[in-house]
Scaffold this motif. Structure first.
Motif, PDB file in Angstrom:
ATOM      1  N   SER A  90       0.573  -1.384  -0.016  1.00 20.04           N
ATOM      2  CA  SER A  90      -0.209  -0.304  -0.257  1.00 20.04           C
ATOM      3  C   SER A  90       1.191   1.050  -0.369  1.00 20.04           C
ATOM      4  N   ALA A  91       0.096   2.603  -0.661  1.00 22.38           N
ATOM      5  CA  ALA A  91       0.973   3.481  -0.052  1.00 22.38           C
ATOM      6  C   ALA A  91       1.389   4.240   0.966  1.00 22.38           C
ATOM      7  N   TYR A 103       6.404   3.216  -9.097  1.00 22.16           N
ATOM      8  CA  TYR A 103       5.050   1.400  -8.678  1.00 22.16           C
ATOM      9  C   TYR A 103       4.130   2.600  -9.027  1.00 22.16           C
ATOM     10  N   GLU A 104       3.934   3.463  -8.201  1.00 20.86           N
ATOM     11  CA  GLU A 104       2.514   4.153  -8.049  1.00 20.86           C
ATOM     12  C   GLU A 104       1.837   3.738 -10.040  1.00 20.86           C
ATOM     13  N   VAL A 115       6.365   3.734   2.048  1.00 19.10           N
ATOM     14  CA  VAL A 115       7.351   4.489   2.915  1.00 19.10           C
ATOM     15  C   VAL A 115       7.736   3.938   4.149  1.00 19.10           C
ATOM     16  N   SER A 116       7.016   3.703   4.341  1.00 20.81           N
ATOM     17  CA  SER A 116       8.189   3.106   5.699  1.00 20.81           C
ATOM     18  C   SER A 116       9.376   2.081   5.918  1.00 20.81           C
ATOM     19  N   PRO A 135      16.738   6.878  -5.407  1.00 22.89           N
ATOM     20  CA  PRO A 135      15.729   8.001  -4.451  1.00 22.89           C
ATOM     21  C   PRO A 135      15.110   6.935  -4.587  1.00 22.89           C
ATOM     22  N   LYS A 136      14.474   6.933  -3.219  1.00 23.56           N
ATOM     23  CA  LYS A 136      13.064   5.850  -2.501  1.00 23.56           C
ATOM     24  C   LYS A 136      12.248   6.372  -3.301  1.00 23.56           C
ATOM     25  N   GLU A 137      12.013   7.969  -2.990  1.00 18.80           N
ATOM     26  CA  GLU A 137      10.858   8.786  -3.675  1.00 18.80           C
ATOM     27  C   GLU A 137      10.454   8.703  -4.915  1.00 18.80           C
TER      28      GLU A 137
END
Length: 210
Positions: free
Chosen positions: A7-8, A58-59, A12-13, A50-52
């Protein structure tokens, strides 16, 4: 439709690593989509982004339905092919790569791939210069490594790769020096450590055709 694994909030976790996201992208994303989002390559190197950026890819994969074998996959391939044809029309000069055979194919009857055929290969990519710094690699001796697979000659990779691989036989290992015009050009590829107008050197192994 592919069911979402994360999930979103989970993305970010700290429980979901960058490698986890890259593995999901490679498992389900259309190759042309991965190329467009610049997340096609070895997991180790793509995970340096970068993870962002990885979360965004992914989204977008789910928003656009850009999965393997989907309509989005076919459409993106058409777009890439169009760009490829345009580039070829602009450049009718001499080849922008040099190839030398490091190891001949062990099979005397081995053939070369045809344009549009799917191939699998391993590689080491270096900056062409005194230090020869490695910026990317995918090698068979690495545990669990898989070949980089794509349809050759269709613009899925830089032009120097497309042109060189069409001259190779299965099992052949070649050293390929690619000038900037057929590599990453004036923009380079900063996230991979490739500067503007950088000449590149690759050691490529054509593992299989089909």
């Amino acid at each position: 439709m592919v069911d979402r694994k994360y999930s979103a909030e989970e993305l970010v976790s700290d429980g979901v690593s960058k490698k986890d996201i890259v593995n999901e992208l490679h498992a389900h994303g259309a190759e042309a989509f991965l190329l467009e989002m610049k997340v096609l390559g070895s997991v180790k190197n793509v995970a340096k982004k970068p993870k962002e950026d990885l979360i965004k890819a992914y989204e977008k994969m789910y928003e656009d339905g850009a999965f393997k074998g989907s309509e989005a996959d076919v459409e993106l391939v058409k777009q890439v092919a169009t760009v490829k044809v345009t580039e070829e029309k602009k450049d009718d000069g001499p080849p922008k790569f040099k190839k030398r055979i490091i190891k001949k194919s062990p099979n005397k009857d081995a053939r070369r791939p045809n344009k549009g055929e799917k191939i699998g290969c391993y590689y080491i990519g270096r900056l062409d210069g005194p230090d020869g710094k490695i910026f990317d690699q995918l090698q068979p001796q690495r545990r669990g490594s898989q070949t980089l697979n794509f349809k050759v000659g269709t613009g899925r990779v830089i032009r120097g790769w497309d042109e060189a691989l069409l001259t190779m036989q299965t099992g052949e290992v070649a050293g390929v020096t690619i000038e900037p015009e057929w590599a990453y050009g004036k923009k380079g590829q900063p996230e991979a450590g490739i500067g503007p107008n950088q000449t590149l050197y690759f050691e490529i192994t054509l593992d299989r055709i089909g």
